[in-house]
Design an enzyme around this catalytic site. Structure first.
Site, PDB file in Angstrom:
ATOM      1  CG  ASP A  89      39.016  58.054  18.060  1.00 37.58           C
ATOM      2  OD1 ASP A  89      38.508  59.316  18.552  1.00 37.58           O
ATOM      3  OD2 ASP A  89      39.352  57.777  16.984  1.00 37.58           O
ATOM      4  CG  ASP A 100      35.137  61.210  16.221  1.00 34.01           C
ATOM      5  OD1 ASP A 100      36.247  60.892  17.114  1.00 34.01           O
ATOM      6  OD2 ASP A 100      35.139  60.788  15.182  1.00 34.01           O
ATOM      7  CG  HIS A 160      33.911  60.457  10.109  1.00 31.28           C
ATOM      8  ND1 HIS A 160      33.309  60.778  11.203  1.00 31.28           N
ATOM      9  CD2 HIS A 160      35.246  59.997  11.041  1.00 31.28           C
ATOM     10  CE1 HIS A 160      33.925  60.649  12.305  1.00 31.28           C
ATOM     11  NE2 HIS A 160      35.199  60.353  12.314  1.00 31.28           N
ATOM     12  CG  HIS A 168      32.426  56.846  11.247  1.00 29.52           C
ATOM     13  ND1 HIS A 168      32.403  56.090  12.414  1.00 29.52           N
ATOM     14  CD2 HIS A 168      33.768  57.347  11.014  1.00 29.52           C
ATOM     15  CE1 HIS A 168      33.553  56.370  13.055  1.00 29.52           C
ATOM     16  NE2 HIS A 168      34.396  56.944  12.237  1.00 29.52           N
ATOM     17  CD  GLU A 193      39.197  59.538  12.324  1.00 30.19           C
ATOM     18  OE1 GLU A 193      39.759  58.873  13.487  1.00 30.19           O
ATOM     19  OE2 GLU A 193      38.167  59.552  12.285  1.00 30.19           O
ATOM     20  CD  GLU A 281      38.522  61.485  15.121  1.00 27.55           C
ATOM     21  OE1 GLU A 281      38.971  60.830  15.905  1.00 27.55           O
ATOM     22  OE2 GLU A 281      37.584  61.562  14.297  1.00 27.55           O
TER      23      GLU A 281
HETATM   24 MN    MN Z   1      37.659  59.267  16.609  1.00 21.41          MN
HETATM   25 MN    MN Z   2      36.595  59.899  13.725  1.00 20.31          MN
END
Ligand code: MN
Ligand code: MN
Length: 296
Positions: A89, A100, A160, A168, A193, A281
């Site tokens: 990630d 992200d 998010h 976030h 995600e 994600e």
């Molecule tokens: Mn992430």
């Molecule tokens: Mn994330």
């Protein structure tokens, strides 16, 4: 052109996404049995900068097997990959504008369907995104897709919103059916995600934390705490890794800042029944008739 978003801001989101997807691809090819986790994390973080990012939006997360998220190597960590289900990630930012994205690499060769469950859920959700769609609708699509593959979504992890220097924020994007969602609007930036598991579908805090972030501002007196506060200032409110820090008496200083309510820690999150976990994600900008995925 996207309504409600300035052109130069969109460009920065897109550049962050482009850098991330290149780094993600390169890192994916390096994840092999016997390779060190620290080598991958450092590669991701350095390569992002080389490619023009202003920094990591959070430490490179490398969570394995029943770990769902928030695992990152310790300083001088010698752990190597085994027959693991690896969640990579990555977060990068350009002038604070965040990308992200996460993938799952199956080093066991036995869990292709688990990996596909979270990927298909992500793409099904992305196909449903447009201005006016509710987060409840996205949650239902994610849950149905994962259950359709014979797995469970992790219900207490969510996607998010992202904002400048904020990794976030509102709205949360559930990975399951909820009663009342939030209605997405053009120009909003969100990360979706889905997490799929062969366990019961819940995570809880594990016993160790290597990731922290600033959550408040207060003066501190102890020299070690002051030194640490100065060292972490450049990260603003973005999460940082303990292994990035050089402050002496680091554990003591971290404890002091945590006690003062200035920083918080992010313990590794583990599936409570020990189930294997996959994650997929992407970050995207909501548009009138769909979305622009920045991290493809
Ligand atoms: Mn992430
Ligand atoms: Mn994330």
């Amino acid at each position: 052109m996207i309504e409600n978003m300035k052109e130069d801001i969109l460009e920065k989101y897109l550049r962050a996404g482009e850098i991330l997807s290149k780094v993600r691809g390169e890192a994916k090819d390096k994840i092999k049995i016997g390779v060190s986790l620290l080598e991958i994390a450092e590669f991701v973080e350095k390569r992002s900068i080389e490619l023009g990012a202003d920094g990591s939006a959070f430490p490179c997360n490398i969570s394995r097997n029943d770990e769902a998220a928030h695992a990152t190597p310790k300083a001088a960590d010698e752990t190597v990959f085994g027959e693991d289900i690896v969640k990579l990630d990555i977060g990068v930012h350009v002038d604070g504008y965040i990308a992200d994205s996460a993938i799952t690499v199956d080093l066991t060769g036995k869990h292709r369907d688990l990996v596909k469950a979270s990927e298909d859920a992500l793409y099904a959700a992305i196909d449903s995104v447009k201005s006016g769609v509710t987060t409840a609708e996205l949650g239902a699509v994610i849950e149905d897709t994962i259950i359709g593959h014979g797995f469970k979504p992790i219900i207490n992890l969510t996607g998010h919103g992202v904002a400048r220097y904020i990794a976030h924020t509102h709205p949360s994007i559930p990975n399951r059916r909820i009663d009342h969602g939030y209605t997405l609007q053009t120009g909003e930036v969100i990360a979706i995600e889905p997490f799929a598991t062969d366990g019961i579908g819940k995570i809880a805090d594990g016993s160790w934390s290597e990731i922290f972030s600033v959550i408040g501002k207060k003066p501190v007196r102890l020299p070690a705490a002051r030194e640490l506060l100065k060292e972490i200032e450049p990260y603003r409110m973005l999460p940082f890794a303990k292994r990035w820090l050089k402050t002496e008496k680091l554990d003591f200083a971290l404890m002091q800042l945590a006690k003062a309510g200035i920083i918080t820690s992010y313990p590794v999150l583990k599936e409570v029944s020990g189930g294997l976990v996959s994650q997929a994600e992407h970050t995207l900008v909501v548009t009138e008739d769909g979305c622009k995925v920045t991290t493809l």
